[in-house]
Design an enzyme around this catalytic site. Structure first.
Site, mmCIF file in Angstrom:
data_model
loop_
_atom_site.group_PDB
_atom_site.id
_atom_site.type_symbol
_atom_site.label_atom_id
_atom_site.label_comp_id
_atom_site.label_asym_id
_atom_site.label_seq_id
_atom_site.Cartn_x
_atom_site.Cartn_y
_atom_site.Cartn_z
ATOM 1 N N HIS A 113 -8.576 2.239 2.686
ATOM 2 C CA HIS A 113 -8.806 2.461 1.366
ATOM 3 C C HIS A 113 -7.438 2.140 0.903
ATOM 4 O O HIS A 113 -6.418 2.664 1.313
ATOM 5 C CB HIS A 113 -8.867 4.051 1.135
ATOM 6 C CG HIS A 113 -8.901 4.521 0.070
ATOM 7 N ND1 HIS A 113 -8.009 5.599 -0.499
ATOM 8 C CD2 HIS A 113 -9.649 4.282 -1.489
ATOM 9 C CE1 HIS A 113 -7.873 5.778 -1.739
ATOM 10 N NE2 HIS A 113 -9.022 5.208 -2.477
ATOM 11 N N HIS B 170 -1.853 0.534 -7.239
ATOM 12 C CA HIS B 170 -3.008 1.519 -7.744
ATOM 13 C C HIS B 170 -2.794 1.796 -9.373
ATOM 14 O O HIS B 170 -1.901 2.360 -9.527
ATOM 15 C CB HIS B 170 -2.573 2.762 -6.898
ATOM 16 C CG HIS B 170 -3.818 3.762 -7.011
ATOM 17 N ND1 HIS B 170 -3.589 5.192 -6.510
ATOM 18 C CD2 HIS B 170 -5.056 3.612 -7.312
ATOM 19 C CE1 HIS B 170 -4.903 5.618 -6.502
ATOM 20 N NE2 HIS B 170 -5.613 4.706 -7.058
#
Length: 709
Positions: free
Chosen positions: A311, A356
């Site tokens: 992830h 992110h």
């Protein structure tokens, strides 16, 4: 001359004849690079032991540093690190290389004065790493003894006095009274010089590490207590190791491979030394060596495999302000990860960047990520990459060259919206609405998505009727758990036909992980974890995927692939499965690492065995703790478990330092699939918190698996 000295001399002669290693002995001035602005010259030299690299500043008086070749995992040539990429315009790639260390230690980025010098170091270190990896058990033990000798020989005179031996015992986790230590020291001091040298220290070490536990087993099967005849060894292999086929041939192979005595080999017998070497070898390991290799059918549909997945792969730290780096991709891929995440955004000057989104994490270039994937993604694989993403229309339309104009243009950002709502709807302090954004999707990007079209999940019934084999849905961990609780059997059936991805909650800003076992129990294939965060969750991931050639794909059990079966992980007993009994006698531990660096601190070890599987199988039991002995603790404690679904069970062995006033400290662990366990007397070679080996730390156990009637 002893065998050990002969092996050492042979290695030494080989090294003396090698031009690259000769150059490393002489030493080289290279630049150590930490950033675009931090570039300092250091003098590097290989030490005489061919195991240690020494370096210091060119300025006089500065302290020096060392590192062991054994700590180096790999050598990368050229601009293959974030730091060296940043100075690519300043130094050519043929002068640059990176040393990658095991565990979480940072890389060492170096620039040599010439391409020739760089090649000498690159090839030389690789030869030394190969030499280490090809060492036999005996050579590895000799090297370990040599390392301890150097640590203890404080004044570097090649001898060890009794005070240095006492300090060494504390370093080695041995709590021994002075009288006993002096008796061993005096016995080993054959020259009566008051110090131990070379072979005397080896003798001292052998007396210290005498394996009474293994000797007891050896003598139980030995007719004269001195050797195992071929028949004795066959009896042991049949009765204890439960070997059934080709026992005579296997026994002869073990004698040939592990017996150090030429005479014993000629007589087809095994001495205690050979028996011990067999039990500490990969063949004596708890992990069945035939399952370490690629052994599963690799031709089935993708949805029939568990797939090692990460992830936000680019992150090395937390999810909000963490550092993004191509290093995250390299580490994950080298660890066997086969599904990585690339969050791509528009950057300055139309240069795509990865980070992110909507956070303060640092940014890296998309082109650097793609370069890394090209270099590291194709070890033992098919040479193809599948992109998961939004797609205009279906696979059939793409193949026919037909795309409905009404589908062109915009797609809903449903997955990201769903993720935010799922994670935050229970938390009033951060509740706010997120509008479903519309994004334009280019046809060129859409066409790259073939077998993994990202679609919104509505219901299991809807999927059964409408879903295509090339579609994939993503679930937050909380949504996946809800489906498992409410419709576990339907989820398993869904995953027999479709790919599912499960990812961590957005509330896990510290990059912690959820338990992947819950998701594997439901047949979810892509269970995405934060690979940068050590802990039980990554231990389980490493444990599941350490089989099958470490290829990152593990075939799901047959009852999870067959759409005619109805397996419910919450109620597996309804499927008529016959449980097994697992009995583990924890016998002893060997040379457990210190966890507390305080002077004189010695651990009080205990062993916990954990079963991770369907809820009915979840269990853990512990041995008692042993006071002040991390060197050779002995338990002989037996732990019993019942396993209902062995195909999904993982067994985790954990060693901890007992503390009655606070939480126990982690010492080491090893996790493996239940189906990969070898019965009988076995060694378990422990791993650190980061999943790297910590030789020669091990546990010695006896394992029995029987059917419950």
């Amino acid at each position: 001359m002893t065998e050990r000295q002969m092996a050492s001399t042979e290695r030494s002669l080989r090294i003396q004849a090698d031009d690259d290693l000769k150059s490393m002995f002489v030493g080289t001035v290279m630049r150590k690079i930490k950033s675009r602005t931090w570039k300092k010259q250091r003098y590097f030299r290989l030490q005489e032991d061919c195991m240690t690299i020494w370096y210091k500043s060119k300025k006089a008086g500065n302290t020096h540093s060392t590192f062991s070749v054994g700590d180096v995992e790999a050598v990368r040539e050229g601009h293959q690190s974030e730091v060296l990429l940043s100075i690519a315009d300043e130094f050519p790639p043929d002068r640059c290389f990176t040393l990658v260390f095991r565990g979480r230690r940072g890389n060492l980025d170096l620039v040599a004065e010439s391409a020739g010098e760089a090649q000498s170091w690159i090839k030389g270190i690789r030869k030394l790493i190969d030499n280490l990896e090809n060492m036999g058990q005996r050579e590895k033990l000799d090297q370990w003894i040599c390392d301890w000798f150097k640590k203890a020989d404080k004044n570097r005179d090649g001898q060890m006095n009794f005070k240095e031996v006492q300090d060494l015992l504390k370093m080695m986790n041995v709590d021994m009274n002075e009288h006993h230590a002096l008796r061993l020291f005096t016995t080993a001091d054959k020259s009566q010089s008051g110090t131990l040298e070379d072979d005397e220290f080896v003798l001292f070490y052998k007396m210290l590490t005498q394996r009474e536990d293994v000797l007891r087993v050896f003598q139980e099967y030995s007719g004269d207590g001195q050797k195992l005849t071929l028949q004795d060894l066959k009896d042991f292999l049949r009765e204890e190791q439960l070997r059934e086929d080709g026992v005579q041939q296997y026994a002869l192979k073990l004698i040939e491979r592990y017996e150090p005595s030429d005479t014993a080999r000629m007589l087809q017998v095994m001495t205690f030394d050979g028996f011990l070497m067999y039990l500490t070898s990969p063949e004596g390991s708890i992990f069945n060596p035939t399952m370490v290799e690629l052994y599963q059918d690799m031709t089935q549909p993708l949805c029939h495999y568990f797939i090692s997945s990460s992830h936000n792969t680019y992150l090395l730290e937390d999810q909000i302000r963490g550092h993004s780096s191509v290093e995250g991709y390299i580490r994950a891929l080298k660890r066997g990860c086969r599904c990585v995440e690339v969050d791509c955004w528009d950057g300055p000057n139309e240069e795509p960047i990865v980070y992110h989104g909507h956070t303060f994490t640092s940014k890296i270039f998309f082109k650097d990520v793609v370069t890394v994937l090209g270099n590291y993604a194709f070890k033992d694989l098919k040479g193809k990459i599948l992109l998961k993403g939004k797609k205009i229309g279906g696979l059939e339309d793409s193949m026919n060259g037909v795309v409905d104009d009404s589908l062109m243009g915009e797609v809903s950002d449903e997955e990201e919206t769903a993720e935010f709502n799922d994670d935050h709807h229970r938390n009033d302090s951060i509740r706010h609405r997120v509008k479903k954004s519309k994004q334009s999707l280019s046809k060129e990007l859409s066409d790259c998505v073939v077998y993994c079209k990202s679609v919104h999940f509505s219901s299991f019934k809807h999927s059964q009727i409408h879903s295509k084999f090339y579609e994939i849905s993503s679930f937050t961990e909380s949504k996946a758990r809800k489906h498992i609780r409410e419709a576990g059997a339907e989820f398993v059936l869904h995953n027999a036909r479709q790919l599912s991805r499960v990812y961590p909650s957005g509330l896990r800003t510290d990059s912690s992980n959820f338990n992947p076992q819950d998701m594997w129990n439901a047949g979810c294939q892509i269970v995405a974890l934060n690979f940068q965060t050590a802990g039980v969750e990554m231990d389980l991931n490493d444990g599941l995927f350490c089989q099958n050639g470490h290829c990152g794909y593990v075939l799901k059990p047959a009852f999870m692939r067959n759409i005619d079966e109805r397996f419910d992980p919450e109620n597996p007993q309804n499927g008529g499965y016959k449980p097994l009994s697992l009995s583990i006698q924890v016998i002893s531990g060997q040379q457990l690492p210190k966890v507390n660096i305080k002077e004189g601190s010695i651990i009080d070890p205990l062993v916990r065995v954990e079963i991770h599987g369907v809820p009915l199988d979840q269990a853990k039991q512990e041995t008692r703790y042993i006071d002040n002995n991390g060197f050779n603790p002995v338990w002989y404690d037996t732990l019993q478990f019942t396993i209902h679904v062995p195909e999904l069970a993982l067994v985790r062995f954990v060693v901890e330092d007992y503390d009655k006033t606070s939480k126990n400290d982690f010492v080491g662990q090893f996790t493996l699939p239940f189906t990969c366990i070898q019965p009988g007397y076995r060694h378990i070679h422990l791993l650190s918190k980061d999943g790297t080996s910590i030789p020669p730390s091990s546990l010695f156990v006896h394992v029995r698996i029987t059917k419950l009637t």
